[in-house]
Design a protein around this motif. Structure first.
Motif, mmCIF file in Angstrom:
data_model
loop_
_atom_site.group_PDB
_atom_site.id
_atom_site.type_symbol
_atom_site.label_atom_id
_atom_site.label_comp_id
_atom_site.label_asym_id
_atom_site.label_seq_id
_atom_site.Cartn_x
_atom_site.Cartn_y
_atom_site.Cartn_z
ATOM 1 N N ARG A 1 64.255 63.181 -16.337
ATOM 2 C CA ARG A 1 65.103 63.584 -15.203
ATOM 3 C C ARG A 1 64.331 63.513 -13.880
ATOM 4 N NH1 ARG A 1 69.827 62.730 -16.605
ATOM 5 N NH2 ARG A 1 70.376 63.521 -14.555
ATOM 6 N N PHE A 2 63.057 63.889 -13.964
ATOM 7 C CA PHE A 2 62.313 64.080 -12.714
ATOM 8 C C PHE A 2 62.160 62.779 -11.942
ATOM 9 C CE2 PHE A 2 61.227 68.451 -12.584
ATOM 10 C CZ PHE A 2 61.230 68.882 -13.895
ATOM 11 N N LEU B 1 64.064 60.577 -11.234
ATOM 12 C CA LEU B 1 65.186 60.247 -10.344
ATOM 13 C C LEU B 1 64.989 60.869 -8.969
ATOM 14 C CD1 LEU B 1 68.008 61.067 -12.955
ATOM 15 C CD2 LEU B 1 67.200 58.790 -12.233
ATOM 16 N N LEU B 2 64.219 61.966 -8.946
ATOM 17 C CA LEU B 2 64.097 62.709 -7.670
ATOM 18 C C LEU B 2 63.118 61.994 -6.735
ATOM 19 C CD1 LEU B 2 63.854 66.380 -9.027
ATOM 20 C CD2 LEU B 2 65.842 65.216 -8.051
ATOM 21 N N PRO B 3 63.342 62.104 -5.435
ATOM 22 C CA PRO B 3 62.417 61.493 -4.458
ATOM 23 C C PRO B 3 61.086 62.240 -4.463
ATOM 24 C CG PRO B 3 64.076 62.810 -3.336
ATOM 25 C CD PRO B 3 64.458 62.799 -4.786
#
Lengths: 287, 270, 278, 294
Positions: B39-40, B42-44
């Motif tokens: 999941r991580f 995907l984060l900026p």
């Protein structure tokens, strides 16, 4: 100068009034006000609700500019009746309440120990509080894109948003509560032979309980705001979504019904927290 | 100013704060940029965010050096200021009169108490439909949020004034209007400023939601637009911009409060 | 009534009764209390807590009514069951915990009365205020806020704020309570000085018996609830009062007499109080 | 002096506290403030010692050092010859602001010390009953502190301290917040308790009548830095009764103490401390011809 010299809390926390003297009476005054409201409600409150409705009826009837689009109270009541009868309405209630309580309870479980830890150990507060203060001013709704991005399911991201809504408020309140415990209580306890664990469980925790309850009450108010926005923007089902869909279908009376239901749900959950507070603190009750 | 900086640099608190923040950034970078976590990733990550924020030709067209960025800020700040000042004028005015005049209180308070629990954002659909234009709707929703916080705290402020000041003023021959100007208003000021702080916080929150939902220019809208156009760095930049603006506005209120309540400072300074 | 502002201020209290009825609890605070205070007399009221001292003060000042009986000021009815004259500058009150407006400077506080009533122009009031402050050695604190000053000085400024209005009666509710030993002696000297320069009727509530005898022309000892006059001790010592009288035989006898009466009432009130709380 | 009551109330081995060249300096950012300088002071066993001084002379700091809440910068504090290292049940304090735990009933407040020590329940129950009857609060044992009057709260705190049988009882202006009547009755109750048990007591106050009425020995402290300025032997007979306040010996001691305090207050005024500002009026007030006598 009875100022409590502790805690560098000069940035004003979200909910807690700032440091000067009135803060001490804040809880008591609100209680007094709440009491006054309660008996007022039974006596005069009913009268002014009637006035409010009459005013509303008049405004729409006389076609006051802009307000003429408002539905008549009668129409709203009718649409309310049909909604209440439908299964979907209560399903939305259930979904919204579930989202609120999961996010809210999670915020308390993580927030209260963090606030206590910051209040007790200066070093830990030194590390964590500045970071906390940077993230706190970010409005919870601004987290929506990241929440949707990060969390796999929609429900999880809504829980997270509700969590953010209540988390910062409870931490600040608990921190304020712990640092305001007068030093003579801690000294008295240690003189009487209390060991560190006694001091935590029998002094610091009960001592900060009033602030925890304040944090929860105010946090509850904010979480409903966040939930409504989250449901309107990214939600599927729930009171916020129902109100939004009423808007997209142009069914204005249903919008008002949605608003009233949200208001009621918000009020009920705040009362639940206040009731819990009253139970948890027998010594705090009005004597 | 200089020696305050000097003492700030010396005391350990400053270094702990810095380490805390740096650790957070490193962790954030690790989780999102370096490691390959489901999941991580995907984060900026912080580095790309900062690059975007300070670059001259940002991909998203919005950075510290683009006109767009400041336009968005201007939209939001203007809306908040209009809504906040309306909420202050009406909220403080209503709160003072309610606290001062019993009959007025009897009728208005229950109505306020009915509308208050209504989360401000639940007004959006109705506001957008009923009010002329989306701009007014967004400002209205922001106003409602601040208004109730101000009214309640002003009311509490009037109740917090010790009865003896009223009696002393009457003894000294004051007419009701003197008592209002010389006891009620100054006495309630500490609580009023508490209310304004809360009102500012809640106004920013409602503004962002209002902008996102009603699809109008401004920081809130830009955040959502950034999301829909996969410009996640821009989303994080704007989140921190909102944070900074929120901090500046509440610091501003505190400064005005300190100036207006010079006697308060003497109490804290004594 | 001679409006010539020559301070009269004779108070006569005739069988005043006061019954409080909060939430139906019938409390007789004061029962048939009668005594007179001559013009410009320094009257001291002592007695156990809750014996109606403050009830009397509120009735004279016009903050609260009485259930029956009458109170006259220079022969004019100011308080009875039907009639209650509103508070005005003739009957000034100095509050127990101090009521200087914290948001106004010392000078703004002192000249508040004359400005609000319009009896003096701003310049005139400022001059009068400065003169009064100099007279008692408090020059130089005009622009300070009350919170910046010690409680002793705040108390003195509040007394000046009352006196600038030339009241007929000054009522003080335990004004020096909580001050330490030295500050109290200083306050006594200040009050004697101010009283001597322009004497007016003083209605002074206290528990400190040294203070009562040192300052008083007459000490009215009240019984416990329902309060009425237990005993009146006259203190005929010359003015201005000096500290060395405190070791004189007359002073010690008076103190013994008052102490005896007050302590007896305090014991009764204590038992009643404890029972009430149980 | 009534004999040391051997009742279950106390074991009778009361302590003696000696301060040897104690100095305390506070450092805030770059300012150094000497609060206590070379204090030599003895709290005699079984005596009621009273400490007086102008506000800001370090009275409270001194007792904090004895109670172990703070540590001296130089010199040391001895209890029965052994140096004091930290807080302990042998030195218990009744604070100025009530330090009853608001969330505990009177009973759990009073028995807190014993419970934390892990004492057996029946022993605690028995000791609590004795002490609560002693202070006349047995019927109020299930009440919360907020439900008690000021005087009753003070008596509950006394009970909470005495149940642990401390070697010395320290009282930090405990009757300051009470109204005058309760204060008088609390003074009488407190001195009666002392005369019955004979425990070593250190009492702080700035009320001159209270100090003399209670004390065997009265110490006056200097203004900053705090030092012992003078010691007055209060040889009024025991048991103390109220009519003694009107005795000439009482007045002599009162004037002696007042003169000493005057000196200190004027020094405080000279250094501009806010509290000492009170003195401004006295030194300058001139009483021109008194119009009252015309």
């Amino acid at each position: 100068m009875g100022e409590n010299g502790k805690g560098g809390l000069d940035t004003l926390p979200e909910s807690v009034s700032s440091q000067h003297r009135p803060v001490a009476k804040m809880g008591y005054l609100q209680l007094k006000l709440f009491k006054r409201v309660f008996n007022l409600r039974t006596a005069r409150g009913f009268l002014s609700v009637l006035i409010f409705l009459a005013l509303w009826q008049l405004v729409v009837y006389v076609k006051v500019p802009y307000l003429q689009y408002l539905p008549y109270p009668r129409q709203v009541a009718a649409s309310g009746m049909t909604a209440v009868a439908s299964w979907q309405y209560w399903a939305d209630w259930g979904l919204s309440l579930e989202r609120i309580f999961v996010g809210f309870i999670a915020a308390q479980i993580i927030g209260i120990p963090l606030g206590l830890a910051m209040g007790i150990s200066k070093v830990f507060k030194g590390f964590s509080f500045p970071l906390f203060e940077i993230l706190r001013p970010i409005p919870p709704i601004a987290w929506i894109p990241l929440a949707i991005l990060f969390w796999p399911t929609r429900e999880l991201s809504i829980y997270f948003l509700v969590f953010i809504g209540a988390f910062f408020i409870i931490v600040i309140n608990v921190l304020q509560g712990v640092s305001n415990i007068s030093v003579s209580l801690k000294w008295a306890a240690s003189s009487l032979g209390a060991k560190p664990k006694d001091i935590f469980w029998r002094i610091l925790l009960p001592g900060s309980l009033p602030s925890i309850i304040t944090g929860m009450t105010v946090g509850m108010g904010v979480t409903w705001n966040v939930l409504i926005a989250a449901e309107m923007i990214a939600g599927q089902g729930g009171l916020g979504r129902a109100t939004w869909e009423a808007y997209t279908n142009g069914n204005i009376p249903l919008i008002v019904v949605g608003m009233v239901s949200i208001g009621l749900a918000g009020y009920l959950s705040s009362t639940l927290v206040r009731w819990f507070g009253e139970k948890a603190m027998p010594w705090n009750r009005e004597v | 100013m200089a020696n305050r900086l000097k003492t700030a640099l010396l005391n350990p608190q400053f270094y702990r704060a810095m380490t805390g923040i740096v650790l957070f950034l490193v962790l954030w970078q690790l989780l999102t940029g370096v490691l390959d976590l489901p999941r991580f990733k995907l984060l900026p990550n912080p580095i790309s965010v900062i690059k975007e924020w300070f670059s001259f030709e940002p991909l998203s067209g919005r950075s510290l050096f683009t006109q767009e960025y400041y336009l968005d800020i201007a939209y939001s700040v203007v809306r908040v200021l209009i809504a906040f000042s309306l909420a202050t004028v009406l909220g403080v005015g209503l709160g003072l009169i309610m606290g001062w005049n019993r009959i007025f209180y009897e009728f208005t308070f229950p109505i306020v108490e009915i509308l208050r629990p209504m989360p401000p954002l639940s007004w959006i659909p109705l506001a957008v439909l009923v009010l002329p234009g989306v701009e007014v709707a967004v400002v209205y929703v922001t106003f409602i949020a601040g208004f109730f916080a101000t009214v309640l705290n002003t009311l509490l402020g009037v109740y917090s004034i010790d009865k003896k000041y009223f009696l002393a003023a009457r003894c000294l021959g004051s007419k009701p209007r003197h008592i209002f100007r010389n006891v009620v208003v100054p006495g309630a000021l500490p609580f009023i400023f508490t209310g304004l702080q809360i009102s500012m916080g809640v106004s920013w929150m409602s503004l962002v939601a209002g902008e996102i939902i009603s699809g109008q220019r401004g920081l809130g809208y830009a955040i959502y637009e950034g999301y829909s156009m996969f410009q996640y760095n821009q989303v994080v930049c704007y989140m921190f911009t909102l944070g900074i603006l929120g901090f500046i506005s509440s610091a501003g209120i505190r400064a005005v409060g300190r100036k207006l309540m010079a006697w308060e400072a003497s109490r804290r300074g004594a | 009534m001679a409006k010539g502002k020559t301070p009269q201020g004779a108070i006569s209290i005739k069988n005043v009764t006061k019954i409080y009825d909060p939430e139906g609890v019938h409390v007789v605070a004061m029962q048939d209390c009668s005594f007179d205070i001559a013009a410009r007399e320094f009257a001291i009221i002592v007695g156990p807590s809750g014996c109606g001292k403050t009830t009397l003060l509120n009735a004279i000042a016009g903050f609260d009514g009485i259930t029956s009986g009458e109170i006259f000021l220079d022969g004019e009815l100011i308080s009875s069951h039907q009639k209650q004259i509103k508070p005005n500058v003739d009957r000034m009150v100095v509050f127990q915990s101090g009521a200087l407006f914290p948001w106004k400077t010392v000078m703004e506080n002192v000249i508040y009365g004359p400005i609000v009533q319009g009896t003096m122009k701003k310049t005139e009031a400022l001059a009068r205020g400065r003169q009064m402050l100099n007279q008692v050695g408090l020059a130089g604190i005009e622009d300070k806020y009350p919170e910046e000053l010690s409680s002793g000085i705040q108390r003195r400024v509040e007394i000046l704020r009352a006196l600038i209005n030339e009241p007929r009666v000054v009522m003080l509710d335990e004004p020096f309570r909580g001050l330490d030993a030295v500050a109290k002696t200083v306050m006594h000297e200040f009050l004697v000085g101010v009283y001597c320069t322009s004497p007016r009727t003083m209605f002074f509530i206290t528990h400190d018996l040294d203070e009562a005898i040192f300052l008083g022309d007459k000490v009215v000892i009240m019984t416990t609830r329902p309060a009425r006059v237990k005993k009146i001790v006259t203190v005929d010592m010359p003015w201005p009062r000096e500290h060395h009288i405190k070791t004189s035989k007359l002073y010690l006898d008076l103190k013994g007499e008052v102490l005896e009466a007050v302590h007896e009432e305090a014991k009764k009130a204590f038992q009643a109080g404890e029972r009430e709380l149980a | 002096m009534t004999g040391n009551g051997q009742g279950r109330l106390s074991s009778g081995n009361f302590g003696e506290v000696r301060l040897d060249g104690v100095t305390k300096i506070y450092e805030k950012d770059d300012k150094r403030q000497t609060v206590l300088e070379d204090v030599n002071f003895l709290v005699e066993r079984g005596k009621l010692t009273v400490l007086m001084g102008p506000t800001g002379c370090g009275k409270t700091v001194l007792i904090n050092l004895i109670a172990g809440y703070e540590h001296p910068t130089a010199g040391s504090v001895y209890l029965d010859g052994a140096p004091v290292t930290g807080p302990g049940r042998d030195r218990l304090m009744v604070f100025q602001e009530t330090a009853l735990f608001p969330w505990m009933t009177v009973y759990s407040n009073v028995t807190f010390g014993c419970r934390v020590q892990g004492m057996a329940d029946e022993v605690i129950k028995d000791k609590a009953e004795v002490i609560l009857n002693k202070v006349g609060l047995f019927e109020f044992r299930d009440k919360y502190p907020t439900q008690l009057s000021g005087g009753m709260q003070r008596r509950a705190e006394l009970a909470r301290a005495m149940i642990n049988d401390p070697k010395i009882l320290i009282m930090d202006e405990p009757f300051r917040g009470l109204d005058a009547m309760t204060r008088e009755l609390m003074q009488e109750f407190y001195v009666g308790l002392f005369e019955e048990i004979g425990r070593t007591n250190l009492f702080i106050t700035h009320e001159i009548d209270e100090a003399i009425f209670l004390a065997d020995k009265l110490f006056i402290m200097t203004y900053q830095p705090g030092r012992i300025k003078a010691e007055i032997e209060v040889d009024l007979p025991r048991p103390r009764e109220f009519h003694m306040l009107a005795s000439s010996r009482f007045m002599e001691i009162r004037n002696q103490a007042l003169d000493l305090l005057y000196e200190e207050a004027s020094k405080a005024f000279a250094s501009g401390s806010k509290a000492a500002f009170d003195l401004v009026g006295a030194l300058m007030a001139s009483k021109d011809k008194c119009k009252r006598c015309e």
